[in-house]
Design a protein around this motif. Structure first.
Motif, PDB file in Angstrom:
ATOM      1  N   ILE A  54      87.372  -0.948  60.261  1.00 33.80           N
ATOM      2  CA  ILE A  54      87.581  -0.324  61.568  1.00 33.80           C
ATOM      3  C   ILE A  54      87.378  -1.305  62.714  1.00 33.80           C
ATOM      4  O   ILE A  54      87.411  -0.905  63.873  1.00 33.80           O
ATOM      5  CB  ILE A  54      86.674   0.905  61.780  1.00 33.80           C
ATOM      6  N   GLY A  55      87.167  -2.574  62.399  1.00 34.75           N
ATOM      7  CA  GLY A  55      86.957  -3.525  63.470  1.00 34.75           C
ATOM      8  C   GLY A  55      86.725  -4.929  62.973  1.00 34.75           C
ATOM      9  O   GLY A  55      86.795  -5.208  61.773  1.00 34.75           O
ATOM     10  N   LYS A  72      84.982  -5.718  68.224  1.00 37.25           N
ATOM     11  CA  LYS A  72      85.995  -4.750  68.632  1.00 37.25           C
ATOM     12  C   LYS A  72      86.117  -3.719  67.517  1.00 37.25           C
ATOM     13  O   LYS A  72      86.389  -4.062  66.376  1.00 37.25           O
ATOM     14  CB  LYS A  72      87.349  -5.414  68.861  1.00 37.25           C
ATOM     15  N   LEU A  73      85.890  -2.445  67.862  1.00 42.20           N
ATOM     16  CA  LEU A  73      86.023  -1.339  66.922  1.00 42.20           C
ATOM     17  C   LEU A  73      87.241  -0.518  67.321  1.00 42.20           C
ATOM     18  O   LEU A  73      87.435  -0.240  68.513  1.00 42.20           O
ATOM     19  CB  LEU A  73      84.776  -0.450  66.952  1.00 42.20           C
ATOM     20  N   ASP A  74      88.049  -0.121  66.355  1.00 41.90           N
ATOM     21  CA  ASP A  74      89.216   0.703  66.669  1.00 41.90           C
ATOM     22  C   ASP A  74      89.588   1.541  65.458  1.00 41.90           C
ATOM     23  O   ASP A  74      89.403   1.116  64.319  1.00 41.90           O
ATOM     24  CB  ASP A  74      90.401  -0.160  67.093  1.00 41.90           C
ATOM     25  N   ASP A  75      90.071   2.722  65.723  1.00 38.90           N
ATOM     26  CA  ASP A  75      90.459   3.658  64.682  1.00 38.90           C
ATOM     27  C   ASP A  75      91.407   4.666  65.329  1.00 38.90           C
ATOM     28  O   ASP A  75      91.267   4.951  66.531  1.00 38.90           O
ATOM     29  CB  ASP A  75      89.197   4.369  64.149  1.00 38.90           C
ATOM     30  N   PHE A  78      89.881   7.247  67.602  1.00 43.44           N
ATOM     31  CA  PHE A  78      89.287   6.861  68.883  1.00 43.44           C
ATOM     32  C   PHE A  78      90.321   7.010  69.997  1.00 43.44           C
ATOM     33  O   PHE A  78      91.511   6.771  69.795  1.00 43.44           O
ATOM     34  CB  PHE A  78      88.833   5.393  68.871  1.00 43.44           C
ATOM     35  N   GLY A  80      90.455   4.991  72.418  1.00 45.70           N
ATOM     36  CA  GLY A  80      90.806   3.599  72.678  1.00 45.70           C
ATOM     37  C   GLY A  80      89.801   2.709  71.979  1.00 45.70           C
ATOM     38  O   GLY A  80      88.811   3.194  71.431  1.00 45.70           O
ATOM     39  N   PRO A  81      90.045   1.401  71.969  1.00 44.96           N
ATOM     40  CA  PRO A  81      89.107   0.494  71.310  1.00 44.96           C
ATOM     41  C   PRO A  81      87.727   0.524  71.975  1.00 44.96           C
ATOM     42  O   PRO A  81      87.600   0.788  73.162  1.00 44.96           O
ATOM     43  CB  PRO A  81      89.737  -0.887  71.481  1.00 44.96           C
ATOM     44  N   ILE A  82      86.708   0.244  71.174  1.00 42.95           N
ATOM     45  CA  ILE A  82      85.340   0.110  71.663  1.00 42.95           C
ATOM     46  C   ILE A  82      84.978  -1.363  71.569  1.00 42.95           C
ATOM     47  O   ILE A  82      85.140  -1.983  70.523  1.00 42.95           O
ATOM     48  CB  ILE A  82      84.358   0.945  70.813  1.00 42.95           C
ATOM     49  N   TYR A  83      84.510  -1.926  72.674  1.00 39.26           N
ATOM     50  CA  TYR A  83      84.084  -3.324  72.711  1.00 39.26           C
ATOM     51  C   TYR A  83      82.569  -3.364  72.844  1.00 39.26           C
ATOM     52  O   TYR A  83      81.991  -2.640  73.644  1.00 39.26           O
ATOM     53  CB  TYR A  83      84.739  -4.063  73.880  1.00 39.26           C
ATOM     54  N   TRP A  98      76.969  -1.712  73.624  1.00 38.60           N
ATOM     55  CA  TRP A  98      78.241  -1.354  74.233  1.00 38.60           C
ATOM     56  C   TRP A  98      78.086  -1.352  75.737  1.00 38.60           C
ATOM     57  O   TRP A  98      77.064  -0.940  76.278  1.00 38.60           O
ATOM     58  CB  TRP A  98      78.643   0.040  73.761  1.00 38.60           C
TER      59      TRP A  98
END
Length: 100
Positions: A54-55, A72-75, A78, A80-83, A98
Motif C-alpha cells: 500500500i505504499g 507515501k501510502l495509497d490505496d 483512500f 488521496g495519498p497519505i504522506y 503525518w
C-alpha cells in the motif's frame, strides 16, 4: 503533526508495527525493496498490509543531518495519498508522523 504509526526495526531491516487513523487500524510491515538497477528513484522500503503493498518509503536526511524515511501510502479506499515521515526516537522505536 500527528503520529499515525509506531514501528520497531528488526535486525533483518524489516519494520513491524501498526498504522492507526480514524479510518483504519492495521498491522503493517516496511520491508526492504529489491535493489533496483534501473532507477535511482526506486523506494528503499515497501509498505505491506495483509500481503498487499500500500505504499513505499525513501531514505532521506533532514537539514539537521538526521536520517528518516519519507513515506507515501495509497490505496483505492483512500480519498488521496497519505504522506508521512518515519523517524527513529530516542528509545529506538520509530514513529510514523503525518502532516499536511
Amino acid at each position: 503533526m500527528t503520529q499515525i504509526g509506531s514501528f520497531t526495526r528488526g535486525a533483518d531491516g524489516i519494520y513491524t508495527g501498526t498504522i492507526k487513523t480514524l479510518a483504519f487500524d492495521v498491522k503493517a510491515r516496511l520491508v526492504p525493496s529489491d535493489p533496483s538497477t534501473t532507477s535511482e528513484k526506486a523506494p528503499d522500503l515497501r509498505v505491506v498490509v495483509s500481503g498487499v503493498e500500500i505504499g513505499a518509503a525513501w531514505r532521506r536526511t533532514s537539514k539537521d543531518d538526521r536520517p528518516y524515511h519519507s513515506v507515501k501510502l495509497d490505496d483505492p479506499s483512500f480519498a488521496g495519498p497519505i504522506y508521512a515521515n518515519l523517524f527513529e526516537g530516542e528509545d529506538g522505536e520509530h514513529a510514523l508522523i503525518w502532516s499536511r
